[in-house]
Design a protein around this motif. Structure first.
Motif, PDB file in Angstrom:
ATOM      1  N   ASN A 272       0.815  -1.216   0.000  1.00 28.46           N
ATOM      2  CA  ASN A 272       0.000   0.000   0.000  1.00 28.46           C
ATOM      3  C   ASN A 272       0.852   1.271   0.000  1.00 28.46           C
ATOM      4  OD1 ASN A 272      -2.487  -1.254  -0.221  1.00 28.46           O
ATOM      5  ND2 ASN A 272      -2.503  -1.771   1.950  1.00 28.46           N
ATOM      6  N   GLY A 273       2.111   1.113  -0.412  1.00 31.33           N
ATOM      7  CA  GLY A 273       2.921   2.285  -0.743  1.00 31.33           C
ATOM      8  C   GLY A 273       3.665   2.964   0.381  1.00 31.33           C
ATOM      9  N   CYS A 274       3.899   2.275   1.505  1.00 34.65           N
ATOM     10  CA  CYS A 274       4.679   2.951   2.557  1.00 34.65           C
ATOM     11  C   CYS A 274       6.107   3.183   2.058  1.00 34.65           C
ATOM     12  CB  CYS A 274       4.654   2.163   3.865  1.00 34.65           C
ATOM     13  SG  CYS A 274       5.827   0.806   3.921  1.00 34.65           S
ATOM     14  N   LYS A 275       6.778   4.138   2.661  1.00 31.74           N
ATOM     15  CA  LYS A 275       8.137   4.498   2.245  1.00 31.74           C
ATOM     16  C   LYS A 275       9.148   3.496   2.799  1.00 31.74           C
ATOM     17  CE  LYS A 275      11.118   8.415   3.015  1.00 31.74           C
ATOM     18  NZ  LYS A 275      11.250   9.483   3.988  1.00 31.74           N
ATOM     19  N   GLU A 276       8.986   3.156   4.068  1.00 34.34           N
ATOM     20  CA  GLU A 276       9.890   2.235   4.760  1.00 34.34           C
ATOM     21  C   GLU A 276       9.202   1.780   6.047  1.00 34.34           C
ATOM     22  OE1 GLU A 276      13.361   4.269   6.350  1.00 34.34           O
ATOM     23  OE2 GLU A 276      12.109   5.896   7.094  1.00 34.34           O
ATOM     24  N   VAL A 277       9.743   0.709   6.613  1.00 29.65           N
ATOM     25  CA  VAL A 277       9.267   0.278   7.936  1.00 29.65           C
ATOM     26  C   VAL A 277      10.502   0.215   8.837  1.00 29.65           C
ATOM     27  CG1 VAL A 277       8.198  -1.591   9.288  1.00 29.65           C
ATOM     28  CG2 VAL A 277       7.371  -1.115   6.960  1.00 29.65           C
ATOM     29  N   ILE A 278      10.399   0.798  10.014  1.00 29.75           N
ATOM     30  CA  ILE A 278      11.525   0.701  10.964  1.00 29.75           C
ATOM     31  C   ILE A 278      11.059  -0.146  12.152  1.00 29.75           C
ATOM     32  CG2 ILE A 278      13.342   1.948  12.171  1.00 29.75           C
ATOM     33  CD1 ILE A 278      12.684   4.425  10.632  1.00 29.75           C
ATOM     34  N   PRO A 279      11.665  -1.344  12.309  1.00 27.87           N
ATOM     35  CA  PRO A 279      11.248  -2.205  13.416  1.00 27.87           C
ATOM     36  C   PRO A 279      12.030  -1.919  14.694  1.00 27.87           C
ATOM     37  CG  PRO A 279      12.739  -3.413  11.962  1.00 27.87           C
ATOM     38  CD  PRO A 279      12.676  -2.004  11.442  1.00 27.87           C
ATOM     39  N   TYR A 280      11.339  -1.914  15.802  1.00 31.07           N
ATOM     40  CA  TYR A 280      11.997  -1.716  17.101  1.00 31.07           C
ATOM     41  C   TYR A 280      11.628  -2.827  18.060  1.00 31.07           C
ATOM     42  CZ  TYR A 280      13.861   2.784  15.868  1.00 31.07           C
ATOM     43  OH  TYR A 280      14.588   3.776  15.270  1.00 31.07           O
ATOM     44  N   LEU A 281      12.572  -3.083  18.952  1.00 34.85           N
ATOM     45  CA  LEU A 281      12.392  -4.115  19.959  1.00 34.85           C
ATOM     46  C   LEU A 281      11.406  -3.665  21.041  1.00 34.85           C
ATOM     47  CD1 LEU A 281      13.662  -6.868  20.448  1.00 34.85           C
ATOM     48  CD2 LEU A 281      15.500  -5.742  21.722  1.00 34.85           C
ATOM     49  N   THR A 282      11.511  -2.407  21.429  1.00 27.09           N
ATOM     50  CA  THR A 282      10.694  -1.967  22.577  1.00 27.09           C
ATOM     51  C   THR A 282       9.711  -0.855  22.184  1.00 27.09           C
ATOM     52  OG1 THR A 282      12.185  -0.201  23.297  1.00 27.09           O
ATOM     53  CG2 THR A 282      12.662  -2.405  24.136  1.00 27.09           C
ATOM     54  N   VAL A 283       8.660  -0.756  22.986  1.00 21.59           N
ATOM     55  CA  VAL A 283       7.641   0.279  22.805  1.00 21.59           C
ATOM     56  C   VAL A 283       8.285   1.664  22.981  1.00 21.59           C
ATOM     57  CG1 VAL A 283       5.518   1.219  23.833  1.00 21.59           C
ATOM     58  CG2 VAL A 283       5.815  -1.265  23.621  1.00 21.59           C
ATOM     59  N   GLU A 284       9.157   1.783  23.957  1.00 21.44           N
ATOM     60  CA  GLU A 284       9.789   3.078  24.255  1.00 21.44           C
ATOM     61  C   GLU A 284      10.622   3.560  23.067  1.00 21.44           C
ATOM     62  OE1 GLU A 284       9.926   0.338  26.298  1.00 21.44           O
ATOM     63  OE2 GLU A 284       8.277   1.152  27.489  1.00 21.44           O
ATOM     64  N   GLU A 285      11.442   2.641  22.490  1.00 14.51           N
ATOM     65  CA  GLU A 285      12.272   3.021  21.336  1.00 14.51           C
ATOM     66  C   GLU A 285      11.395   3.470  20.167  1.00 14.51           C
ATOM     67  OE1 GLU A 285      16.081   0.015  21.126  1.00 14.51           O
ATOM     68  OE2 GLU A 285      14.093  -0.881  21.055  1.00 14.51           O
ATOM     69  N   ALA A 286      10.307   2.745  19.938  1.00 15.19           N
ATOM     70  CA  ALA A 286       9.422   3.080  18.813  1.00 15.19           C
ATOM     71  C   ALA A 286       8.804   4.460  19.024  1.00 15.19           C
ATOM     72  CB  ALA A 286       8.342   2.005  18.673  1.00 15.19           C
ATOM     73  N   ARG A 287       8.323   4.708  20.234  1.00 12.89           N
ATOM     74  CA  ARG A 287       7.707   6.016  20.553  1.00 12.89           C
ATOM     75  C   ARG A 287       8.706   7.145  20.359  1.00 12.89           C
ATOM     76  NH1 ARG A 287       4.603   4.226  25.326  1.00 12.89           N
ATOM     77  NH2 ARG A 287       2.463   4.101  24.579  1.00 12.89           N
ATOM     78  N   GLU A 288       9.908   6.939  20.895  1.00 12.71           N
ATOM     79  CA  GLU A 288      10.979   7.940  20.823  1.00 12.71           C
ATOM     80  C   GLU A 288      11.298   8.280  19.360  1.00 12.71           C
ATOM     81  OE1 GLU A 288      13.018   8.881  23.595  1.00 12.71           O
ATOM     82  OE2 GLU A 288      14.309  10.111  22.304  1.00 12.71           O
TER      83      GLU A 288
ATOM     84  N   SER B 295       4.525  15.865  11.793  1.00 14.51           N
ATOM     85  CA  SER B 295       3.175  15.284  11.819  1.00 14.51           C
ATOM     86  C   SER B 295       2.747  14.835  10.411  1.00 14.51           C
ATOM     87  CB  SER B 295       2.232  16.345  12.396  1.00 14.51           C
ATOM     88  OG  SER B 295       0.960  16.159  11.917  1.00 14.51           O
ATOM     89  N   GLY B 296       2.195  13.637  10.345  1.00  9.81           N
ATOM     90  CA  GLY B 296       1.720  13.099   9.067  1.00  9.81           C
ATOM     91  C   GLY B 296       2.775  12.353   8.266  1.00  9.81           C
ATOM     92  N   GLN B 297       4.033  12.346   8.752  1.00 13.77           N
ATOM     93  CA  GLN B 297       5.082  11.653   7.986  1.00 13.77           C
ATOM     94  C   GLN B 297       5.315  10.218   8.434  1.00 13.77           C
ATOM     95  OE1 GLN B 297       8.618  14.065   8.122  1.00 13.77           O
ATOM     96  NE2 GLN B 297       7.945  15.286   6.367  1.00 13.77           N
ATOM     97  N   CYS B 298       4.838   9.864   9.623  1.00 13.04           N
ATOM     98  CA  CYS B 298       5.034   8.486  10.078  1.00 13.04           C
ATOM     99  C   CYS B 298       3.797   7.966  10.794  1.00 13.04           C
ATOM    100  CB  CYS B 298       6.270   8.371  10.979  1.00 13.04           C
ATOM    101  SG  CYS B 298       5.982   8.776  12.691  1.00 13.04           S
ATOM    102  N   VAL B 299       3.666   6.644  10.816  1.00 12.32           N
ATOM    103  CA  VAL B 299       2.620   6.033  11.646  1.00 12.32           C
ATOM    104  C   VAL B 299       3.291   5.032  12.586  1.00 12.32           C
ATOM    105  CG1 VAL B 299       0.629   6.303  10.108  1.00 12.32           C
ATOM    106  CG2 VAL B 299       2.076   4.306   9.864  1.00 12.32           C
ATOM    107  N   LEU B 300       2.724   4.931  13.737  1.00 14.17           N
ATOM    108  CA  LEU B 300       3.277   4.080  14.790  1.00 14.17           C
ATOM    109  C   LEU B 300       2.352   2.876  14.947  1.00 14.17           C
ATOM    110  CD1 LEU B 300       5.561   4.175  16.898  1.00 14.17           C
ATOM    111  CD2 LEU B 300       4.150   5.734  18.237  1.00 14.17           C
ATOM    112  N   GLY B 301       2.896   1.676  14.738  1.00 16.27           N
ATOM    113  CA  GLY B 301       2.030   0.499  14.798  1.00 16.27           C
ATOM    114  C   GLY B 301       2.657  -0.648  15.576  1.00 16.27           C
ATOM    115  N   GLY B 302       1.806  -1.586  15.993  1.00 14.43           N
ATOM    116  CA  GLY B 302       2.334  -2.773  16.652  1.00 14.43           C
ATOM    117  C   GLY B 302       1.385  -3.318  17.697  1.00 14.43           C
ATOM    118  N   GLU B 303       1.919  -4.204  18.500  1.00 15.74           N
ATOM    119  CA  GLU B 303       1.083  -4.851  19.525  1.00 15.74           C
ATOM    120  C   GLU B 303       1.905  -5.322  20.708  1.00 15.74           C
ATOM    121  OE1 GLU B 303       1.615  -8.397  20.305  1.00 15.74           O
ATOM    122  OE2 GLU B 303       3.233  -8.284  18.836  1.00 15.74           O
TER     123      GLU B 303
END
Ligand code: MLT
Length: 237
Positions: free
Chosen positions: A40-56, A63-71
């Motif tokens: 669906n055309g995302c630019k890249e995906v950056i995977p992180y081990l922890t919730v804190e790293e992803a949030r940071e 705003s509008g340049q990234c989305v934060l996803g996971g579980e």
């Protein structure tokens, strides 16, 4: 070409990955999500081990340049834009954006495979394309199943068997370890895959959370030719 399988993230050893092309599989659902985001055309995906790293990391973007996803525990993380449902990673949500992700097993497994020669992202939805790419590359292959909390998982194993089965149809010069032969054998005897996967622990967890639509989507075969690749901390197409 030699083909081997590592049965879960807890079984990864650097020396088993060196000079090998690795395929990371977490078909329910992380690698299906990543592949869908690229469809669906995302630019890249950056995977992180922890919730804190992803949030940071997400705070570095306008705003509008990234989305934060996971579980965590298969449920959306508080404050995140998206859960780990591939059905949420639609074009209107991810197109042109960086997806920052953290999941329990999938993103952990990816980040632990960085010592491999190349790291491809595989699922049922791009299984044939992954097999084709592996044959084209011609290097020894280690399929790394994310598994579930360090344990073997039936869903990732049959997905590995599916890719191996496709590769066997494309080349007669493959040397399979016993575990790789077993994965192929299981796929050959369960080509519908659901009758096998429904015995998996994570299938039950997802069923209890009413995530059957995700399961049905992740079990689809070959809906895309995209094979994402993890390189220098980023997943690109
Ligand atoms: C994971 O990475 O552990 C999974 O993709 C879990 C899930 O189904 O959300």
């Amino acid at each position: 070409m030699n083909i081997d399988i590592i049965i879960s993230a807890d079984h990864i050893e650097e020396n088993l990955l060196r000079d090998k092309v690795v395929v990371v599989i977490d078909m329910l659902r992380a690698t299906s999500v990543i592949t869908t985001a690229f469809m669906n055309g995302c630019k890249e995906v950056i995977p992180y081990l922890t919730v804190e790293e992803a949030r940071e990391k997400s705070t570095e973007f306008k705003s509008g340049q990234c989305v934060l996803g996971g579980e965590r525990k298969a449920v959306k993380i508080e404050g995140f834009d998206l859960s780990n449902s591939p059905l949420e990673y639609t074009e209107d949500v991810v197109k042109g954006k960086t997806v920052i992700m953290t999941t329990t097993n999938g993103t952990r497994t990816l980040t632990e495979c960085s010592k491999a020669k190349r790291v491809l992202v595989g699922a049922m939805i791009n299984g044939k394309a992954v097999a084709k790419k592996l044959i084209e590359l011609g290097d020894d292959v280690v399929i790394v199943n994310a598994g579930t909390n360090g344990q073997f998982s039936m869903d990732d194993f049959i997905c590995a068997g599916y890719m191996i089965n496709k590769m066997l149809k494309m080349s007669s010069k493959l040397y399979l370890t016993d575990i790789a032969k077993t994965a192929n054998y299981i796929y050959e005897n369960n080509t519908g895959i659901e009758s096998f996967i429904k015995n998996a622990r994570h299938y039950g967890v997802m069923e209890d959370l009413n995530l059957m639509d995700d399961i049905l989507y992740c079990m689809k075969k070959n809906i895309t030719d995209i094979v994402p690749e993890y390189k220098d901390g980023h997943i690109i197409e």
